[in-house]
Design a protein around this motif. Structure first.
Motif, PDB file in Angstrom:
ATOM      1  N   MET A   1       0.848  -1.182   0.000  1.00 18.17           N
ATOM      2  CA  MET A   1       0.000   0.000   0.000  1.00 18.17           C
ATOM      3  C   MET A   1       0.887   1.237   0.000  1.00 18.17           C
ATOM      4  O   MET A   1       1.967   1.238   0.553  1.00 18.17           O
ATOM      5  N   THR A   2       0.425   2.287  -0.592  1.00 18.92           N
ATOM      6  CA  THR A   2       1.223   3.501  -0.667  1.00 18.92           C
ATOM      7  C   THR A   2       1.011   4.364   0.549  1.00 18.92           C
ATOM      8  O   THR A   2       0.003   4.275   1.238  1.00 18.92           O
ATOM      9  N   ASN A   3       1.974   5.224   0.793  1.00 18.58           N
ATOM     10  CA  ASN A   3       1.926   6.128   1.938  1.00 18.58           C
ATOM     11  C   ASN A   3       0.850   7.188   1.733  1.00 18.58           C
ATOM     12  O   ASN A   3       0.575   7.604   0.623  1.00 18.58           O
ATOM     13  N   SER A   4       0.251   7.618   2.820  1.00 17.86           N
ATOM     14  CA  SER A   4      -0.752   8.684   2.762  1.00 17.86           C
ATOM     15  C   SER A   4      -0.564   9.598   3.944  1.00 17.86           C
ATOM     16  O   SER A   4      -0.341   9.139   5.049  1.00 17.86           O
ATOM     17  N   SER A  58       1.248  15.471  13.242  1.00 15.31           N
ATOM     18  CA  SER A  58       2.621  15.730  12.806  1.00 15.31           C
ATOM     19  C   SER A  58       3.501  14.512  13.067  1.00 15.31           C
ATOM     20  O   SER A  58       4.350  14.146  12.238  1.00 15.31           O
ATOM     21  N   ILE A  59       3.299  13.874  14.202  1.00 20.72           N
ATOM     22  CA  ILE A  59       4.080  12.681  14.520  1.00 20.72           C
ATOM     23  C   ILE A  59       3.673  11.521  13.622  1.00 20.72           C
ATOM     24  O   ILE A  59       4.526  10.752  13.150  1.00 20.72           O
ATOM     25  N   PHE A  63       6.048   9.414  11.083  1.00 20.44           N
ATOM     26  CA  PHE A  63       6.088   7.949  11.107  1.00 20.44           C
ATOM     27  C   PHE A  63       5.872   7.379   9.711  1.00 20.44           C
ATOM     28  O   PHE A  63       6.588   6.465   9.270  1.00 20.44           O
ATOM     29  N   LEU A  64       4.898   7.915   8.985  1.00 23.65           N
ATOM     30  CA  LEU A  64       4.613   7.429   7.637  1.00 23.65           C
ATOM     31  C   LEU A  64       5.772   7.686   6.676  1.00 23.65           C
ATOM     32  O   LEU A  64       6.003   6.918   5.743  1.00 23.65           O
ATOM     33  N   ALA A  65       6.493   8.779   6.913  1.00 22.77           N
ATOM     34  CA  ALA A  65       7.663   9.049   6.073  1.00 22.77           C
ATOM     35  C   ALA A  65       8.744   7.987   6.285  1.00 22.77           C
ATOM     36  O   ALA A  65       9.466   7.619   5.354  1.00 22.77           O
ATOM     37  N   LYS A  66       8.837   7.492   7.495  1.00 22.79           N
ATOM     38  CA  LYS A  66       9.814   6.451   7.798  1.00 22.79           C
ATOM     39  C   LYS A  66       9.344   5.084   7.318  1.00 22.79           C
ATOM     40  O   LYS A  66      10.164   4.238   6.933  1.00 22.79           O
ATOM     41  N   ASP A 340       3.576  -2.020  16.874  1.00 24.81           N
ATOM     42  CA  ASP A 340       4.785  -1.946  17.692  1.00 24.81           C
ATOM     43  C   ASP A 340       5.765  -0.913  17.135  1.00 24.81           C
ATOM     44  O   ASP A 340       6.405  -0.174  17.895  1.00 24.81           O
ATOM     45  N   ALA A 341       5.869  -0.845  15.812  1.00 29.33           N
ATOM     46  CA  ALA A 341       6.750   0.151  15.194  1.00 29.33           C
ATOM     47  C   ALA A 341       6.250   1.563  15.474  1.00 29.33           C
ATOM     48  O   ALA A 341       7.046   2.488  15.682  1.00 29.33           O
ATOM     49  N   PHE A 342       4.927   1.720  15.497  1.00 27.08           N
ATOM     50  CA  PHE A 342       4.328   3.024  15.786  1.00 27.08           C
ATOM     51  C   PHE A 342       4.677   3.464  17.202  1.00 27.08           C
ATOM     52  O   PHE A 342       5.079   4.608  17.438  1.00 27.08           O
ATOM     53  N   LEU A 343       4.552   2.551  18.171  1.00 26.86           N
ATOM     54  CA  LEU A 343       4.927   2.884  19.546  1.00 26.86           C
ATOM     55  C   LEU A 343       6.395   3.234  19.637  1.00 26.86           C
ATOM     56  O   LEU A 343       6.782   4.205  20.301  1.00 26.86           O
ATOM     57  N   ASP A 344       7.217   2.448  18.955  1.00 26.85           N
ATOM     58  CA  ASP A 344       8.649   2.702  19.000  1.00 26.85           C
ATOM     59  C   ASP A 344       8.984   4.095  18.465  1.00 26.85           C
ATOM     60  O   ASP A 344       9.857   4.784  19.001  1.00 26.85           O
ATOM     61  N   PHE A 345       8.270   4.519  17.424  1.00 21.72           N
ATOM     62  CA  PHE A 345       8.570   5.820  16.821  1.00 21.72           C
ATOM     63  C   PHE A 345       8.350   6.955  17.815  1.00 21.72           C
ATOM     64  O   PHE A 345       9.076   7.956  17.786  1.00 21.72           O
ATOM     65  N   TRP A 346       7.384   6.812  18.720  1.00 22.88           N
ATOM     66  CA  TRP A 346       7.107   7.869  19.704  1.00 22.88           C
ATOM     67  C   TRP A 346       8.238   8.033  20.711  1.00 22.88           C
ATOM     68  O   TRP A 346       8.308   9.046  21.406  1.00 22.88           O
TER      69      TRP A 346
END
Length: 435
Positions: A1-4, A58-59, A63-66, A340-346
């Motif tokens: 899926m593409t980023n949005s 913004s966060i 995250f989506l950019a990463k 889990d990646a989302f939590l890690d990004f914070w």
């Protein structure tokens, strides 16, 4: 899926998974996905609003950019007052999400007891969060020996917000440090033309802020902890002492008419202080910093400030009420890898510094504290140097907290000694059937 970069609130009905068999399947699925790249749809349940919502978005965009192969679908819960009811309705109605924002320890336990939350001890270890987040914050997000919540911001709830020009106009050289100085400032502010020195938002929950810090300052964190667990009754003399101090403030002319207090939530009262210049002191959480900077366009430390709750000299002035917002992951979320990646990004420097620039404190050691302004420095120092107690209202069972707030509204209408007894007796009656 593409980023949005768009976050589209919607409600999509799915079937809730239940039972040990489903949990086992999810564990196997989650383990398999752990070997795959982070991708797919991440469903986030959100109830934040205003400039705080802008910060969160913004966060999410960072995250989506990463993780460009992830998309975020946001389930937005809207309403007024305590948002637990709306979240509960969505989840019990069949909405399935991967991540949800939470600020109530009692609600976390409710969800965990219902089998709806996935412990995060494994990702805590694999991502190395113990190197970034202190043990005290991990303990705060734990229930028993399992960790469920990842705290991403925390706040001082015993700080009083004010506009600096108001005190100058009233001839008050610096914020009051003692209770007597604080109460004495009411007459000076009223004489200077302000409608009411203290802004009390009594519509939903924020009127309880004064009582909760007064309980800490008159009786200490041990008493507040016991009351939250109902190990002492609401009719205990220590509880009455705190409410009597609240009454002392009211009878000294702090707050104006009760019907006006009961008509406004915290944001309306904030407008009265910082936009209408009609009121002066507001006891509310650190999200006020974000609102002052971004909505009111005020300069932190120049136009407005924060001072810690005045000392009472009763042996407990080294106490503060605190809150925290955390991220929780669900047992039935379809994308645990992305969750889990989302939590890690914070916990990352990028996310922590977005928080700091927006006026929020981050518990992550990755944060650059040079981004903190004068107000946030006052707050973080207060938290670091105080004996801490979590917001009492957030620790109470849902049915009890409603009664607690309603009875304090009745107190605002009549702060007499006799009514204090009536109010506390009513809360105690409700508490006896709530645990």
């Amino acid at each position: 899926m593409t980023n949005s970069s768009k976050f589209m609130p919607e409600i999509r009905r799915r079937t809730l998974l239940a039972g040990a068999g489903s949990t086992a399947l999810l564990a196997i699925s989650g383990a398999a996905r752990a070997q795959d790249p982070v991708s797919g749809e991440l469903v986030v349940l959100n109830w934040l609003g205003g400039s705080e919502l802008d910060m969160m978005h913004s966060i999410q965009k960072a995250f989506l950019a990463k993780y460009p192969n992830v998309t975020i679908r946001e389930v937005a819960i809207t309403g007024q007052g305590d948002m637990r009811g709306g979240i509960r309705t969505a989840l019990m109605g069949g909405e399935v999400v991967d991540v949800l924002f939470n600020t109530w320890p009692a609600f976390r336990k409710e969800l965990a007891d219902a089998g709806m939350l996935r412990p995060i001890d494994d990702p805590w270890k694999s991502f190395g969060w113990d190197k970034l987040i202190s043990q005290s914050w991990k303990d705060l997000g734990s229930i028993g020996d399992k960790t469920y919540g990842l705290t991403y911001t925390f706040g001082d709830r015993s700080g009083i917000w004010y506009k600096k020009e108001h005190l100058a106009k009233a001839g008050i050289a610096e914020p009051p440090k003692t209770w007597d100085e604080f109460v004495a400032s009411f007459a000076k502010l009223t004489k200077a033309g302000y409608a009411a020195p203290v802004a009390i938002p009594g519509k939903y929950w924020a009127h309880a802020e004064w009582f909760e810090t007064l309980l800490l300052r008159t009786a200490g964190v041990e008493t507040a902890t016991k009351l939250g667990a109902h190990e002492i009754p609401w009719t205990d003399p220590a509880v009455k002492t705190a409410l009597t101090k609240y009454a002392e403030m009211m009878t000294a002319g702090c707050c104006g008419a009760a019907n006006i207090m009961l008509a406004n939530d915290w944001d309306g009262e904030a407008d009265q202080v910082f936009q209408a210049n009609a009121k002066n002191y507001l006891l509310i959480g650190m999200w006020m910093n974000n609102r002052a900077k971004n909505d009111y366009k005020l300069v932190e430390g120049k136009d407005y400030g924060l001072f810690q709750f005045p000392s009472l000299g009763m042996g407990h002035d080294d106490t503060s009420s605190v809150d925290a917002k955390e991220l929780l992951v669900t047992t039935n979320g379809p994308n645990p890898k992305a969750a889990d990646a989302f939590l890690d990004f914070w916990t990352s420097a990028e996310a922590a510094n977005i928080l700091a620039k927006a006026g929020y404190a981050s518990p992550s050691s990755n944060v650059d504290t040079s981004f903190y302004g004068e107000v946030q420095k006052v707050a973080t120092q207060a938290v670091a140097s105080s004996k801490l107690q979590f917001v009492l209202g957030d620790l109470l069972p849902g049915d009890l907290v409603d009664e607690y707030r309603v009875q304090l509204q009745k107190f605002l209408q009549d702060p007499s000694g006799a009514n204090i007894d009536t109010v506390l007796a009513a809360i105690e009656t409700k508490a006896q059937g709530s645990y």
